[in-house]
Design a protein around this motif. Structure first.
Motif, PDB file in Angstrom:
ATOM      1  N   VAL A 265       0.798  -1.528  -0.217  1.00 45.90           N
ATOM      2  CA  VAL A 265       0.062  -0.091   0.108  1.00 45.90           C
ATOM      3  C   VAL A 265       1.059   1.025   0.220  1.00 45.90           C
ATOM      4  CG1 VAL A 265      -1.660   1.179   1.480  1.00 45.90           C
ATOM      5  CG2 VAL A 265      -1.316  -0.706   1.144  1.00 45.90           C
ATOM      6  N   TYR A 266       2.064   0.968   0.521  1.00 47.85           N
ATOM      7  CA  TYR A 266       2.756   2.316   0.675  1.00 47.85           C
ATOM      8  C   TYR A 266       3.334   2.969  -0.077  1.00 47.85           C
ATOM      9  CZ  TYR A 266       7.905   4.875   1.553  1.00 47.85           C
ATOM     10  OH  TYR A 266       8.191   5.482   1.456  1.00 47.85           O
ATOM     11  N   HIS A 267       4.088   1.850  -1.298  1.00 46.49           N
ATOM     12  CA  HIS A 267       4.366   2.281  -2.380  1.00 46.49           C
ATOM     13  C   HIS A 267       3.150   2.495  -3.767  1.00 46.49           C
ATOM     14  CE1 HIS A 267       7.509   0.416  -1.938  1.00 46.49           C
ATOM     15  NE2 HIS A 267       7.274  -0.147  -1.373  1.00 46.49           N
ATOM     16  N   LEU A 268       1.587   1.725  -3.588  1.00 44.46           N
ATOM     17  CA  LEU A 268       0.692   2.341  -4.250  1.00 44.46           C
ATOM     18  C   LEU A 268       1.002   3.878  -4.136  1.00 44.46           C
ATOM     19  CD1 LEU A 268      -1.423  -1.341  -4.314  1.00 44.46           C
ATOM     20  CD2 LEU A 268      -0.458  -0.223  -6.472  1.00 44.46           C
ATOM     21  N   LYS A 269       0.017   4.085  -3.085  1.00 46.84           N
ATOM     22  CA  LYS A 269      -0.114   5.450  -2.320  1.00 46.84           C
ATOM     23  C   LYS A 269       0.942   6.485  -3.008  1.00 46.84           C
ATOM     24  CE  LYS A 269      -1.429   6.597   1.532  1.00 46.84           C
ATOM     25  NZ  LYS A 269      -1.384   7.165   3.141  1.00 46.84           N
ATOM     26  N   LYS A 270       1.740   5.572  -3.188  1.00 51.02           N
ATOM     27  CA  LYS A 270       3.299   6.754  -3.816  1.00 51.02           C
ATOM     28  C   LYS A 270       3.208   7.022  -5.283  1.00 51.02           C
ATOM     29  CE  LYS A 270       8.049   7.575  -3.362  1.00 51.02           C
ATOM     30  NZ  LYS A 270       9.303   6.670  -2.825  1.00 51.02           N
ATOM     31  N   ASP A 271       2.570   6.056  -5.652  1.00 58.83           N
ATOM     32  CA  ASP A 271       2.370   6.075  -7.113  1.00 58.83           C
ATOM     33  C   ASP A 271       1.233   6.547  -7.930  1.00 58.83           C
ATOM     34  OD1 ASP A 271       5.307   4.230  -8.002  1.00 58.83           O
ATOM     35  OD2 ASP A 271       3.572   2.813  -8.212  1.00 58.83           O
ATOM     36  N   THR A 272       0.538   6.443  -7.062  1.00 56.40           N
ATOM     37  CA  THR A 272      -0.839   6.857  -7.393  1.00 56.40           C
ATOM     38  C   THR A 272      -1.082   8.199  -7.036  1.00 56.40           C
ATOM     39  OG1 THR A 272      -2.039   6.748  -5.388  1.00 56.40           O
ATOM     40  CG2 THR A 272      -2.399   5.222  -7.378  1.00 56.40           C
ATOM     41  N   SER A 273      -0.418   9.285  -5.722  1.00 58.82           N
ATOM     42  CA  SER A 273      -0.381  10.810  -5.525  1.00 58.82           C
ATOM     43  C   SER A 273      -0.258  11.339  -7.099  1.00 58.82           C
ATOM     44  CB  SER A 273       1.450  11.078  -5.058  1.00 58.82           C
ATOM     45  OG  SER A 273       2.541  10.549  -5.626  1.00 58.82           O
ATOM     46  N   SER A 274       0.750  10.897  -7.934  1.00 59.64           N
ATOM     47  CA  SER A 274       0.861  11.804  -9.401  1.00 59.64           C
ATOM     48  C   SER A 274      -0.228  10.974 -10.821  1.00 59.64           C
ATOM     49  CB  SER A 274       2.050  11.404  -9.770  1.00 59.64           C
ATOM     50  OG  SER A 274       2.190  10.471 -10.382  1.00 59.64           O
ATOM     51  N   MET A 275      -0.906  10.373 -10.298  1.00 64.44           N
ATOM     52  CA  MET A 275      -2.508  10.203 -11.313  1.00 64.44           C
ATOM     53  C   MET A 275      -3.586  10.138 -10.641  1.00 64.44           C
ATOM     54  SD  MET A 275      -1.763   5.705 -11.360  1.00 64.44           S
ATOM     55  CE  MET A 275      -0.048   5.007 -10.703  1.00 64.44           C
ATOM     56  N   ASP A 276      -4.427  10.529 -11.914  1.00 64.63           N
ATOM     57  CA  ASP A 276      -5.653  11.555 -12.253  1.00 64.63           C
ATOM     58  C   ASP A 276      -6.334  10.495 -12.632  1.00 64.63           C
ATOM     59  OD1 ASP A 276      -7.046  13.732 -12.150  1.00 64.63           O
ATOM     60  OD2 ASP A 276      -7.677  12.780 -14.420  1.00 64.63           O
ATOM     61  N   THR A 277      -7.874  10.817 -11.930  1.00 63.58           N
ATOM     62  CA  THR A 277      -8.716  10.131 -11.922  1.00 63.58           C
ATOM     63  C   THR A 277      -9.619   9.456 -13.538  1.00 63.58           C
ATOM     64  OG1 THR A 277      -9.570   9.756  -9.267  1.00 63.58           O
ATOM     65  CG2 THR A 277     -10.839   8.416 -10.912  1.00 63.58           C
ATOM     66  N   GLN A 278      -9.683  11.149 -13.876  1.00 62.07           N
ATOM     67  CA  GLN A 278     -10.146  11.480 -15.175  1.00 62.07           C
ATOM     68  C   GLN A 278      -9.444  10.541 -16.241  1.00 62.07           C
ATOM     69  OE1 GLN A 278     -10.918  15.049 -15.728  1.00 62.07           O
ATOM     70  NE2 GLN A 278     -11.506  14.780 -18.152  1.00 62.07           N
ATOM     71  N   HIS A 279      -7.778  10.563 -16.047  1.00 64.52           N
ATOM     72  CA  HIS A 279      -7.395   9.699 -17.263  1.00 64.52           C
ATOM     73  C   HIS A 279      -7.501   8.568 -17.184  1.00 64.52           C
ATOM     74  CE1 HIS A 279      -3.413   8.995 -19.737  1.00 64.52           C
ATOM     75  NE2 HIS A 279      -3.578   8.583 -18.695  1.00 64.52           N
ATOM     76  N   LEU A 280      -7.382   7.697 -15.712  1.00 59.87           N
ATOM     77  CA  LEU A 280      -7.857   6.506 -15.835  1.00 59.87           C
ATOM     78  C   LEU A 280      -9.175   6.030 -16.618  1.00 59.87           C
ATOM     79  CD1 LEU A 280      -6.240   5.900 -12.222  1.00 59.87           C
ATOM     80  CD2 LEU A 280      -4.620   5.169 -13.881  1.00 59.87           C
ATOM     81  N   ASN A 281     -10.053   6.555 -16.536  1.00 66.55           N
ATOM     82  CA  ASN A 281     -10.868   5.939 -16.224  1.00 66.55           C
ATOM     83  C   ASN A 281     -11.007   6.702 -18.256  1.00 66.55           C
ATOM     84  OD1 ASN A 281     -12.480   5.732 -14.512  1.00 66.55           O
ATOM     85  ND2 ASN A 281     -12.962   7.976 -13.968  1.00 66.55           N
ATOM     86  N   LYS A 282     -10.975   7.397 -18.880  1.00 68.97           N
ATOM     87  CA  LYS A 282      -9.522   7.256 -20.258  1.00 68.97           C
ATOM     88  C   LYS A 282      -9.656   6.451 -20.582  1.00 68.97           C
ATOM     89  CE  LYS A 282     -10.085  12.339 -21.133  1.00 68.97           C
ATOM     90  NZ  LYS A 282      -9.316  13.365 -21.999  1.00 68.97           N
ATOM     91  N   LEU A 283      -8.353   5.942 -20.206  1.00 64.42           N
ATOM     92  CA  LEU A 283      -7.881   4.716 -20.007  1.00 64.42           C
ATOM     93  C   LEU A 283      -8.370   3.274 -20.473  1.00 64.42           C
ATOM     94  CD1 LEU A 283      -4.465   4.976 -18.427  1.00 64.42           C
ATOM     95  CD2 LEU A 283      -4.468   4.907 -21.275  1.00 64.42           C
ATOM     96  N   SER A 284      -9.357   3.085 -19.598  1.00 62.88           N
ATOM     97  CA  SER A 284     -10.155   2.112 -19.246  1.00 62.88           C
ATOM     98  C   SER A 284     -11.327   1.645 -20.549  1.00 62.88           C
ATOM     99  CB  SER A 284     -10.662   1.802 -17.734  1.00 62.88           C
ATOM    100  OG  SER A 284      -9.891   1.818 -17.069  1.00 62.88           O
ATOM    101  N   GLU A 285     -11.842   2.943 -20.781  1.00 64.24           N
ATOM    102  CA  GLU A 285     -12.540   3.077 -22.038  1.00 64.24           C
ATOM    103  C   GLU A 285     -11.914   2.466 -23.333  1.00 64.24           C
ATOM    104  OE1 GLU A 285     -14.270   7.275 -22.242  1.00 64.24           O
ATOM    105  OE2 GLU A 285     -15.326   6.768 -20.544  1.00 64.24           O
ATOM    106  N   LYS A 286     -10.777   3.666 -23.778  1.00 66.33           N
ATOM    107  CA  LYS A 286      -9.946   2.854 -24.737  1.00 66.33           C
ATOM    108  C   LYS A 286      -9.206   0.998 -24.717  1.00 66.33           C
ATOM    109  CE  LYS A 286     -10.193   6.527 -27.162  1.00 66.33           C
ATOM    110  NZ  LYS A 286     -10.761   6.571 -28.027  1.00 66.33           N
TER     111      LYS A 286
END
Length: 311
Positions: A265-286
């Motif tokens: 969880v420690y590393h996942l929180k570090k990775d996701t700190s620079s992620m955007d939910t809207q972009h992740l949703n676009k990736l899922s759609e594509k």
């Protein structure tokens, strides 16, 4: 009891704090002053019959690295001595200067245990292997023998403990039982699938393109639909973690939801700190669209990866 954790190896210090606070209800103070710590200790000391509030975690504090006002220090030590026998106090100090008065006073306090997490030197393979063996057992579901741990440390070196731990964790996504042969195959691979996925999720097209070029050089990846499923599962994981962080879930609660150890969880929180939910949703759609097109023959697998980089 008071535990004060400090040292050069930030990753191991974080893991040690997690071990001390695991499955317990700690009230967290983030980067507090000496007076703020004193006030919280005194406040909880006056709440009778509420044992769950008798655990305090002080995170990322710098008060043990600089000289403190004598009156503030005197009051802090007074309160600390009053509550130390009845409470669990875990302090993670950014830095700790042993020559300061506050440090000397703490060292002389019978209820205080000060742990310095020193960085491993290049010749500390034995001690590093012992630590890594315990860390893997305590924070992951991986199965790896002690001999393979020793060979792995000798192969990779022991100065970067975060890398040692996260590499095994990364391999563990696809292999629950790990040996040195599997480790060497992954560590010497021309590309890193999980790095590519992470760069996609972070919308870092420059780094994603670099990883994609490595993937394209491997003919075994010319039509790997399983790769798309792996991307989707990781995107879903990132979205879940982001949502749980927004809902102010603790690391332990997040670990329970995603069925992982708190170390991951420690590393996942570090990775996701620079992620955007809207972009992740676009990736899922594509991903869904591209998978359908690949199966119908109207798109090639590697072309789909190229287009994902620019979503």
């Amino acid at each position: 009891m008071i535990f004060l954790i400090h040292g050069e190896d930030e990753f191991r210090a974080q893991l040690r704090v997690k071990e001390l606070t695991h499955a317990k209800d700690f009230e967290v103070l983030e980067n507090p002053s000496l007076n703020q710590i004193s006030a919280k200790l005194q406040e909880t000391g006056n709440l009778l019959f509420q044992k769950s509030s008798d655990r305090i975690l002080v995170k990322n504090t710098g008060v043990f690295a600089s000289k403190q006002d004598d009156k503030e220090l005197e009051f802090f030590l007074k309160v600390l001595k009053e509550v130390a026998n009845d409470k669990e106090i875990v302090i993670h100090a950014n830095t700790f200067k042993g020559t300061l008065k506050v440090a000397k006073e703490l060292k002389n306090l019978p209820t205080a245990k000060i742990e310095q997490i020193k960085a491993f030197k290049s010749w500390d393979q034995k001690f590093c292997a012992e630590w890594l063996d315990n860390a893997i057992k305590n924070h992951t579901d991986l199965q790896i023998g002690r001999r393979d741990i020793i060979d792995y440390v000798n192969y990779m070196g022991c100065e970067d403990t975060a890398k040692l731990f996260t590499e095994l964790e990364r391999i563990g996504i696809t292999h629950k039982k790990i040996n040195i042969q599997i480790i060497k195959e992954y560590c010497t691979a021309k590309y890193d699938i999980f790095e590519f996925i992470k760069y996609l999720a972070k919308n870092d097209s420059i780094q994603a393109i670099k990883e994609l070029e490595k993937i394209k050089s491997d003919r075994n990846q010319e039509n790997n639909l399983g790769f798309l499923s792996l991307i989707q599962s990781n995107i879903d994981l990132y979205k879940t973690v982001l949502l749980l962080i927004q809902e102010r879930f603790t690391d332990e609660q997040i670990a329970g939801v995603i069925n992982a150890k708190t170390g991951r969880v420690y590393h996942l929180k570090k990775d996701t700190s620079s992620m955007d939910t809207q972009h992740l949703n676009k990736l899922s759609e594509k991903l869904l669209e591209f998978e359908t097109r690949i199966k119908t023959g109207s798109m090639k697998f590697l072309d789909a990866l190229s287009l994902l980089v620019h979503v």
